[in-house]
Scaffold this motif. Sequence first.
Motif, short mmCIF file in Angstrom:
data_model
loop_
_atom_site.label_atom_id
_atom_site.label_comp_id
_atom_site.label_asym_id
_atom_site.label_seq_id
_atom_site.Cartn_x
_atom_site.Cartn_y
_atom_site.Cartn_z
N UNK A 102 3.09 92.50 60.14
CA UNK A 102 3.36 93.92 60.27
C UNK A 102 3.58 94.41 61.68
N UNK A 103 3.77 93.48 62.62
CA UNK A 103 3.88 93.84 64.02
C UNK A 103 5.27 94.31 64.42
N UNK A 104 5.29 95.11 65.47
CA UNK A 104 6.54 95.63 66.03
C UNK A 104 6.91 94.96 67.36
N UNK A 105 5.92 94.33 68.01
CA UNK A 105 6.14 93.81 69.36
C UNK A 105 5.62 92.38 69.46
N UNK A 106 6.42 91.54 70.08
CA UNK A 106 6.05 90.14 70.27
C UNK A 106 6.24 89.79 71.74
N UNK A 107 5.17 89.29 72.35
CA UNK A 107 5.23 89.01 73.79
C UNK A 107 6.02 87.74 74.09
N UNK A 108 6.73 87.80 75.20
CA UNK A 108 7.28 86.60 75.84
C UNK A 108 6.72 86.56 77.26
N UNK A 109 6.77 85.39 77.85
CA UNK A 109 6.46 85.21 79.26
C UNK A 109 7.64 84.50 79.91
N UNK A 137 14.81 88.44 66.91
CA UNK A 137 13.75 89.44 66.80
C UNK A 137 14.27 90.75 66.21
N UNK A 138 15.43 91.18 66.65
CA UNK A 138 16.00 92.43 66.14
C UNK A 138 16.20 92.38 64.64
N UNK A 139 16.65 91.25 64.13
CA UNK A 139 16.86 91.11 62.69
C UNK A 139 15.57 91.32 61.90
N UNK A 140 14.44 91.10 62.55
CA UNK A 140 13.14 91.21 61.89
C UNK A 140 12.37 92.45 62.32
N UNK A 141 13.05 93.36 63.01
CA UNK A 141 12.43 94.61 63.40
C UNK A 141 11.39 94.48 64.50
N UNK A 142 11.55 93.47 65.34
CA UNK A 142 10.58 93.17 66.39
C UNK A 142 11.22 93.34 67.76
N UNK A 143 10.51 93.98 68.67
CA UNK A 143 10.93 94.11 70.06
C UNK A 143 10.18 93.09 70.90
N UNK A 144 10.89 92.39 71.76
CA UNK A 144 10.25 91.44 72.67
C UNK A 144 9.73 92.18 73.89
N UNK A 145 8.54 91.82 74.32
CA UNK A 145 7.93 92.46 75.49
C UNK A 145 7.46 91.39 76.46
N UNK A 146 7.81 91.54 77.73
CA UNK A 146 7.38 90.60 78.74
C UNK A 146 6.27 91.23 79.57
N UNK A 147 5.21 90.48 79.76
CA UNK A 147 4.06 90.96 80.52
C UNK A 147 4.10 90.45 81.95
N UNK A 208 4.79 98.83 75.92
CA UNK A 208 3.40 98.62 75.54
C UNK A 208 2.60 98.38 76.82
N UNK A 209 1.26 98.36 76.66
CA UNK A 209 0.42 98.20 77.84
C UNK A 209 -0.85 97.44 77.48
#
Length: 294
Positions: A102-109, A137-147, A208-209
Amino acid sequence: MPKLAVFPKAYMDALCVNGTMKLEQWIDLAATLPIDGLELYSGLLDLKDSHAWGRYRRMIESSGLQMPMMCCSPDFTHPDDGFRADQVEKEKYWINMTAELGGQYCRVLSGQRRPEVSRQDGIRYAADCIRACIPYAKERGVTLIIENHYKDNYWTYPEFAQHADVFCDLVDAIDDPGFGVNYDPSNTLIAGEEPIELLLRVKDRVVTMHASDRYLKEGTWDDLRHEEMDVEGYAQRLCHGEIGKGLNDYDQIFAILQDVGFDGWISVEDGVEGFDQLQRSVEFLRRKLAAWKA
């Protein structure tokens, strides 16, 4: 208004290595806090079986929570093409995990800061790999986020893009609405840099933070910078502290994020000195968010 999640920072080995804590136990424990969600880590032992993802999503949601963010650590800076391709496939697997939970955001490094990889090559390797993951990720409704990260718990080398100049160059290299920044002020401190300066550079890309805090046991900022620049490992003078009692200026951080209309998730990485510490940190942030709303 931003929503508040927690991350099992104090229980990583128990959940990821020796299995002395089950994910269900963490869900039950975290649900006692005044929070909105649980950020999870892709290396949790109980998530190894993909058939269990739906069950854990139901557990989380039945507790009145969401799973907004998945914390993943792809290693995109290896000089071997085949290794990087494998890491892209792993990230896609974690994107599936995120969506199923059910997540919207998936981290990358970016990846590990290997001595043999140049700055130019490392940025190129990481940017190419992230771009390869964005459409999936877009196809699955997920935004990639880099920390702006320091080091995954189980890596040998620190983060390639640990320092602000490299991090910002990498972020600038990827102009896509399916990609943004997970801002962590404490990781900037660990790099011996100023959290506010980095936030001002990336504020329009923050979606995100991570919230935590740090303090110096002894010495000065100059001492810290001398010890952390291009040196593996944490400086002994730098400690993980309760949010609101360390070096981060959350009033200024939140003011900047308000100005750019930030309304994403804030995930608490704390509690290494006990669950009571995590409770106090959550309560501190709840007060700050109440002021935000006012």
